[in-house]
Design a protein around this motif. Structure first.
Motif, short mmCIF file in Angstrom:
data_model
loop_
_atom_site.label_atom_id
_atom_site.label_comp_id
_atom_site.label_asym_id
_atom_site.label_seq_id
_atom_site.Cartn_x
_atom_site.Cartn_y
_atom_site.Cartn_z
N ALA A 190 -0.76 2.74 -2.62
CA ALA A 190 -0.11 2.80 -3.94
C ALA A 190 -0.78 3.88 -4.79
N HIS A 191 -2.10 3.95 -4.70
CA HIS A 191 -2.82 5.00 -5.45
C HIS A 191 -2.41 6.38 -4.96
N LYS A 192 -2.34 6.52 -3.65
CA LYS A 192 -1.98 7.83 -3.09
C LYS A 192 -0.57 8.22 -3.55
N HIS A 193 0.31 7.24 -3.59
CA HIS A 193 1.68 7.50 -4.02
C HIS A 193 1.69 8.02 -5.47
N TYR A 194 0.92 7.35 -6.33
CA TYR A 194 0.86 7.79 -7.74
C TYR A 194 0.26 9.20 -7.82
#
Ligand code: COA
Length: 652
Positions: A528-532
């Motif tokens: 999720a962090h990578k996506h953001y």
């Protein structure tokens, strides 16, 4: 817009900011370009000329880069709701959802269309706003609140000559690096297939922030000398001789010896310490100083030099009991100079680059953040360290070096009082900053990559987990992402605190969770962090867009929407963890102060097999404790590693 109307606009502009906005704006790494801002404030033809040569890079968009997009309103608001959720109870969240819906179909729509119009007439719709609000109009001291320190690998100077040779090599390396920048010979950095905006590189040498009432200005210059400060005395040192030949290492060492000869004891009126003051206070002192002709010339001399070299007094680096203590000591020296009784007066904090070469081996720099992000500075660091290792001594020699010039100020009783007050204020600031800088030695990027995870996202989730474990509540979390794929781009905020990061922390702390639960929660949070991150790198985050909508409202005399005073906005923007990755290959690290009173800063340099962390907090705040935070972070890294090992056959 005329000069006067622009000045008025600024006044209105700042008075319309809440302290929270300002805190948000000064966070981490911010935009800075001298374009439209400098022109109205330029007081001399020379300044205008300098301004023009620097702005043209961006204005002409010579790299032909795409323009910063204005994200779709619905996309931003959807993202926004996800990021505020961890900070709100159910009632608060449903209020926020309602508010957001109304905003999307009402005032937000109008503001969006105004912002899109602005984007059509500006190469980068944000850069001018950002420069003014995040930096030049920000009134707290640059020390601790804005300027990071960068610690180089430690040296052990056995003699004064060794210190000066190191300093001379640092200068020579810098000149070589600058020649590459000036000649456009630095390879263009890439993010995947996208070239990055290189204009920040041209703004770090010869640059100075100059204090002024309410809003400072930036001065860009190209000269052939440095300012050297020793025992709080300030000198002009030419790097080229009368024959226009560059000095070699021995010749620079000779100049520095001469400086030391003429500054054997400390001055009791260290004018440089005024640069550590609140900007309006410093502006007042500056306005008194410039009335005197000699002072005016001295100030202009410092403003125009390529960089500052601080030849610092010893600080007991080799009496420290371990590397951690050395890192804390050096971090403090590069952030605030250790206060007035140490090297705090041996500085000119307005200058973009101040090299620090301490008598017993603290080396590094302090950099004033306005014109550039940390990346050009981190690359400069590696360049200098490589240069030192190669044992170079310069490529030419001058037959006629010029004598260093002692810049002596005429200090009247008003300024003397201001200097004494500045000493007290700097000491208070320095004493209040708790630092814990350390090397996490168990693993680095390689291990994380071997687990097919993004190192940056992994480390960010370790911080989320550590904070939650320590404070039993989600911590709003700022990470800077570079938006340099766009012309004039600087940063967007990655909101690292997410629904997934909180779920991850809770799963890790739940004694009923199985190793598989933990692994899945960790992977989800990291992804999720990578996506953001990927969104933020494309300029599609939440913060800059919402800021733009607010600023366009102010600019058009429209009331600031309620969205901005809602609990969702306020809590999610109170960044209790302020972080950025500043990667360099050498064993160095960047460090800075926290963003909010009850927060932590965490700057990190992930290397292949270890990670340098620099954490800080304010001692006066009873909620935070750097030692505990460090402990929680190390434990989080260990726990995450163990979860991975339990679930895979990987070994350290
Ligand atoms: N499996 C294996 N390897 C992976 C991986 C995965 N799932 N995900 C990423 N990696 C690799 C990457 O390919 C990269 O490899 P490299 O070292 O060979 O280049 C490496 O791991 C690091 O990638 P990652 O950790 O995901 O991100 P990053 O290093 O690109 O950093 C940001 C992300 C946001 C920090 C960066 O893009 C950025 O914006 N930096 C500037 C921040 C800034 O402005 N700092 C200055 C503040 S003053």
């Amino acid at each position: 817009m005329s000069i006067n109307s622009e000045a008025k606009f600024d006044f209105y502009y700042y008075s319309s900011y809440s302290p929270l906005d300002l805190t948000m704006l000064r966070t981490g790494c911010k935009i800075a370009l001298a374009r439209t801002i400098l022109k109205p404030y330029a007081s001399s033809y020379e300044l205008l000329a300098n301004y023009t040569s620097v702005q043209s890079e961006t204005q002409m968009n010579i790299q032909n880069l795409p323009r910063l997009p204005v994200p779709k309103l619905s996309d931003t608001l959807e993202k926004y709701l996800r990021t505020v959720k961890p900070h709100l109870n159910e009632d608060e969240f449903s209020k926020t959802v309602k508010l957001v819906k109304n905003f999307e179909t009402g005032e937000g729509k109008r503001l969006q269309s105004l912002l899109e119009k602005r984007a059509q007439t500006h190469l980068n719709w944000l850069e001018e706003w950002w420069l003014k609000t995040a930096y030049l109009g920000y009134r707290d001291p640059v020390v601790v609140f804005s300027s990071p320190g960068l610690v180089f690998p430690f040296r052990k100077f056995k003699t004064q000559l060794e210190q000066l040779q190191y300093a001379a090599k640092t200068i020579l390396a810098t000149l070589e690096y600058k020649a590459l920048i000036d000649g456009d010979k630095l390879p263009v950095e890439m993010m995947g297939k996208s070239p990055l905006d290189m204009s920040q590189y041209k703004k770090v040498f010869g640059t100075c922030r100059v204090p002024a009432d309410k809003i400072d200005r930036l001065s860009y210059n190209d000269t052939k000398y440095v300012t050297v400060i020793h025992n709080d005395h300030i000198f002009h040192v030419d790097l080229w001789g009368d024959d226009n030949q560059m000095l070699n290492e021995d010749q620079i060492v000779k100049q520095l010896k001469d400086v030391m000869e003429h500054s054997k004891s400390r001055t009791d009126t260290p004018v440089g310490i005024l640069t550590s003051e609140n900007r309006d206070v410093w502006a007042k002192a500056y306005n008194i100083l410039v009335k005197d002709n000699v002072n005016r010339e001295n100030l202009a001399d410092i403003e125009k030099s390529l960089a500052i070299l601080c030849l610092d007094a010893p600080v007991g680096l080799w009496n420290c009991s371990n590397k951690n203590a050395q890192q804390n000591l050096a971090g403090a020296q590069t952030i605030h100079g250790g206060g007035s009784s140490s090297n705090g007066g041996n500085r000119w904090f307005d200058k973009t680059i101040q090299f620090i070469v301490g008598a017993d081996g603290v080396t590094g720099l302090t950099y004033e953040h306005t014109p550039a992000e940390g990346q050009p500075i981190a690359i400069l660091t590696d360049f200098i360290i490589n240069y030192l290792e190669q044992g170079k001594t310069g490529t030419s020699q001058s037959a006629s070096p010029k004598q260093p010039k002692h810049l002596k100020f005429n200090v009247n009783s008003d300024v003397k009082n201001m200097i004494n007050k500045a000493k007290e204020n700097l000491d208070r600031l320095a004493n209040n900053l708790e630092l814990n800088c350390f090397t996490y030695e168990k693993y680095g990027k390689n291990f994380i990559k071997s687990q097919k995870l993004s190192p940056d996202s992994y480390l960010q989730m370790a911080m989320q987990y550590a904070f939650y474990k320590l404070h039993n509540t989600p911590g709003a979390h700022y990470e800077s992402a570079a938006t340099r794929m766009y012309v004039g781009g600087r940063t967007e905020t990655i909101r690292s605190c997410s629904i997934e990061s909180v779920e991850f922390a809770k799963t890790m702390l739940n004694t009923q969770s199985s190793p598989k639960d933990k692994l899945q929660a960790m992977q989800k949070a990291i992804n999720a962090h990578k996506h953001y991150t990927v969104q933020a790198l494309q300029g599609l985050g939440v913060d800059r867009h919402l800021l733009g909508l607010k600023l366009i409202a102010i600019e058009n005399g429209i009331d600031i929407p309620k969205l901005y005073s809602d609990a969702g906005f306020v809590k999610s923007a109170h960044m209790r963890i302020s972080t950025s990755q500043v990667a360099c290959k050498c064993d160095g690290f960047m460090c800075y102060g926290p963003l909010v009173d009850n927060g932590y800063a965490t700057c990190y340099n992930p290397r292949d097999n270890d990670v340098n962390f620099a954490t800080s907090a304010f001692k006066a705040n009873p909620e935070t404790d750097c030692i505990k935070y460090r402990g929680a972070l190390e434990q989080a890294l260990q726990d995450m590693h163990d979860v991975l090992l339990q679930n895979t056959s990987s070994k350290l």
